[in-house]
Structures are given as structure tokens and as C-alpha cells.
Scaffold this motif. Structure first.
Motif, short mmCIF file in Angstrom:
data_model
loop_
_atom_site.label_atom_id
_atom_site.label_comp_id
_atom_site.label_asym_id
_atom_site.label_seq_id
_atom_site.Cartn_x
_atom_site.Cartn_y
_atom_site.Cartn_z
N LEU A 1 -22.37 8.24 11.29
CA LEU A 1 -23.71 7.71 11.58
C LEU A 1 -24.15 8.10 12.99
O LEU A 1 -25.34 8.45 13.22
CB LEU A 1 -23.72 6.19 11.44
N PHE A 2 -23.20 8.07 13.92
CA PHE A 2 -23.53 8.45 15.30
C PHE A 2 -23.92 9.92 15.40
O PHE A 2 -24.91 10.28 16.06
CB PHE A 2 -22.34 8.15 16.21
N LEU A 3 -23.13 10.78 14.73
CA LEU A 3 -23.42 12.21 14.77
C LEU A 3 -24.74 12.53 14.09
O LEU A 3 -25.50 13.42 14.52
CB LEU A 3 -22.27 13.00 14.10
N MET A 4 -25.05 11.81 12.99
CA MET A 4 -26.32 12.02 12.31
C MET A 4 -27.47 11.61 13.22
O MET A 4 -28.53 12.26 13.27
CB MET A 4 -26.36 11.23 11.00
N ALA A 5 -27.28 10.49 13.95
CA ALA A 5 -28.35 10.03 14.86
C ALA A 5 -28.57 11.02 16.00
O ALA A 5 -29.67 11.11 16.55
CB ALA A 5 -27.98 8.65 15.43
N CYS A 6 -27.51 11.77 16.34
CA CYS A 6 -27.62 12.77 17.41
C CYS A 6 -28.18 14.10 16.91
O CYS A 6 -28.29 15.06 17.68
CB CYS A 6 -26.27 13.00 18.07
N GLY A 7 -28.46 14.20 15.62
CA GLY A 7 -29.08 15.39 15.07
C GLY A 7 -28.11 16.46 14.61
O GLY A 7 -28.52 17.61 14.41
N ASN A 8 -26.84 16.12 14.43
CA ASN A 8 -25.87 17.11 13.94
C ASN A 8 -26.09 17.36 12.45
O ASN A 8 -26.53 16.47 11.70
CB ASN A 8 -24.45 16.63 14.17
N SER A 9 -25.73 18.55 12.02
CA SER A 9 -25.91 18.91 10.60
C SER A 9 -24.87 18.22 9.73
O SER A 9 -23.79 17.83 10.20
CB SER A 9 -25.79 20.43 10.43
#
Length: 339
Positions: free
Chosen positions: A26-34
Motif C-alpha cells: 500500500l505504501f509503495l502504491m501510494a508513492c506511485g510505484n508500478s
């Protein structure tokens, strides 16, 4: 250690890692990672977790299986801490110290029990040796004052003497090898000695005794073989019926000398026959005779095993009598040297 139980124990750790992976995703998705990079990171995390836990599982299983194998190879398993390596993990060190404390407590307790057992055994042996003196004195008094009453007393004294030897052997059952004296002796001497030990008992019960073919010599301990024969004679008298008769017969067969003792008493049922050497077993005949203990033949079997003598019992059923056979090995080496 089973894999299923290990997984069950590791369930909290697995759940924490899963929540951690979810939070990271969830954190990585919030940071815009693919999505692809997030999945790659999660797969790496999962793979490392599985490899680590799998390695720990197989290493621990190997260690625990080795401990079990070591424990199974020990006669006194409470001594396991003595051969264990002291563990490195803090949690295992606590269990190791607990095992050491349990071992110390067990050693102290068993040491105390062994001392008490030795003292009791020494007292029993001393008492049994001392009781022989008044028994012998009473026999002399009875023999010097012959009458019907003293003859009955002599028969009972023979019973007491037999029970005394029975108790003495039972007390020494763990170390009878210290009391052996093996020598060449003719069966005739042993058989007639046993008959003499029970002459008043046999006479009072009018037992007809025949001895045949006992000229063979064997290498054994005379005292303990006479003890065995005394037990057999006592049983023959105890379980007598009709006009009692007792027959001793010896013969040589191959490399064994066989001594047969056969009576015509109550016999024994085929169902009871396999268990007559078990400690405390009395069977149907024992229930008919109130003073049966089931100890005599048990001691005979133990003593025969220690002396290297075979012991066999046979009966065709109730009312057909009983036969016990002692099988002595022939010492071919000594016989050849003497020849």
C-alpha cells in the motif's frame, strides 16, 4: 518435530509478515510505484521468508532427531544432559538448565534408593543366614527325640528351609553370579542330595521316589541345582493326588545331558502351561491349593538362565501329572582334555 506442528507454531510470525507485505504494498502504491515492481518486491520478501523458515525447520528437525536418537540409546535416559551439547540460543539454555536440575534431583533420589536397597538386602541376607542356625538346632532336637510329632515337625522344617533358600535367592537375584562355584559333578549326587533335603516331607506324604540313569556328569553349581530340584520336589508334593510318585531320569542327547523330573499329580491345563514360569502366576491349581505363591518356578527359570541350563515343562492336562526337564550343556573342551 512434524511440519504441520511447526507451521502451526509459526502462524503468528507468518501473519505478521503478511500484514507487513500488505502495508509495504500500500505504501509503495501510494508513492506511485508500478504494480510489477511492487509484486517483485513482495515475491522477493516471500521467497526469503520461506527459505529462512525452511532452513531453520530442517536444521531444528535434524538437531531434535539426533537428541531423540541419543536418548533412545541411553539406558538411564535422565542422563541425557550429560551427553548433550550446551545450546547457544537463550531459550534453549533455560530448558537445558531445567534438564540439568532434573538430572541432579533424579541422581540424588536414585542414589538414596540404591543405598536403602543395599542396606535392606544386607539385612535380609544376614537374617536368612542366622535363621538357619535355629532351624538346624530344631532338626537335631527332633532327630534325637523321634516320635510321630517330631517326624511331622521335621517335614515342616524342611518346608521352612526350602522357603528360606527361596527368599535368599530372591534377595540375591541381582548378583547371584558372585555365589557360583562351577565344577564337575555327577547328577546322582545332586539328585540324592535333593531327595535327602526333603526326606521327611516325602516320607510323610508317602511319595514313591525312583531314580534312574543319573550316572552322567555335568559342569554346574551343585548348591543352586539342588535349590531348583528342591522347588520341583516341593511342588510335586504340594500338587499331589492319589498315591504320589516321583521319578528322576537322566539321559545324554547330542551335546546335552537331560534330567527329567516327573510326578503323577494334578497336572496342569494346556492354557496355564505357557505361563507357569511367570512371576506370581498360580493358575487353576494355585487356586485349589491355598498356599501357592507362583514364585518357585519363576526363580527356577531365572536361576537356570544364569547357569546356562535349559528348563522345559510339560503336561498332558489336568490329572496327568507334570514333567520338568533340565538340560545341561556338555563341556566338550574339558571332557577332551580329561580324556
Amino acid at each position: 518435530m512434524s511440519g504441520r506442528q511447526y507451521l502451526k507454531n509459526q502462524l503468528p510470525v507468518l501473519l505478521i509478515n503478511l500484514f507487513g507485505m500488505l502495508g509495504l504494498a500500500l505504501f509503495l502504491m501510494a508513492c506511485g510505484n508500478s504494480i510489477q515492481s511492487i509484486l517483485l518486491i513482495l515475491w522477493v520478501w516471500l521467497l526469503v521468508f520461506i527459505l529462512y523458515k525452511g532452513t531453520v525447520y530442517f536444521k531444528r528437525k535434524k538437531h531434535l532427531n539426533r537428541l531423540l536418537s541419543m536418548a533412545e540409546g541411553l539406558k538411564e535416559r535422565y542422563l541425557l544432559p550429560e551427553i548433550m551439547e550446551e545450546p547457544e540460543r537463550a531459550e534453549e539454555q533455560v530448558y537445558y538448565q531445567l534438564l540439568k536440575m532434573a538430572e541432579k534431583s533424579m541422581l540424588e533420589k536414585t542414589g538414596g534408593i540404591e543405598r536403602e536397597k543395599k542396606e535392606y538386602q544386607e539385612y535380609i541376607e544376614q537374617w536368612l543366614h542366622e535363621i538357619k542356625t535355629p532351624i538346624t538346632a530344631m532338626k537335631l532336637l527332633c532327630e534325637n527325640n523321634r516320635c510321630e510329632l517330631t517326624r511331622d515337625m521335621l517335614a515342616e522344617l524342611e518346608n521352612i528351609s526350602r522357603f528360606t533358600w527361596q527368599a535368599l535367592y530372591y534377595a540375591r537375584s541381582g548378583q547371584t553370579e558372585k555365589d557360583y562355584f562351577i565344577r564337575e559333578i555327577r547328577l546322582e549326587e545332586i539328585v540324592h542330595g535333593a531327595i535327602a533335603d526333603n526326606k521327611y516331607l516325602l516320607r510323610r506324604n508317602q511319595v514313591a521316589v525312583t531314580v534312574e540313569g543319573t550316572k552322567e556328569s555335568v559342569y554346574t553349581d551343585e548348591k543352586w541345582v539342588r535349590f531348583i530340584l528342591n522347588q520341583i520336589i516341593g511342588n510335586a508334593v504340594k500338587y499331589r493326588s492319589g498315591q504320589p510318585a516321583l521319578r528322576f531320569f537322566a539321559a545324554r542327547k547330542d551335546n546335552r545331558v537331560l534330567l527329567s523330573v516327573k510326578d503323577n499329580g494334578m497336572g496342569i491345563s494346556q492354557s496355564d502351561l505357557p505361563r507357569i514360569f511367570d512371576k506370581g502366576f498360580t493358575g487353576q491349581n494355585g487356586r485349589a491349593v491355598s498356599n501357592s505363591t507362583g514364585i518357585g518356578l519363576y526363580l527356577c527359570r531365572r536361576l537356570c538362565d544364569r547357569l546356562g541350563i535349559g528348563l522345559w515343562a510339560g503336561s498332558e492336562g489336568e490329572g496327568t501329572g507334570m514333567e520338568l526337564m533340565l538340560s545341561f550343556p556338555v563341556n566338550d573342551f574339558v571332557t577332551g582334555v580329561q580324556g
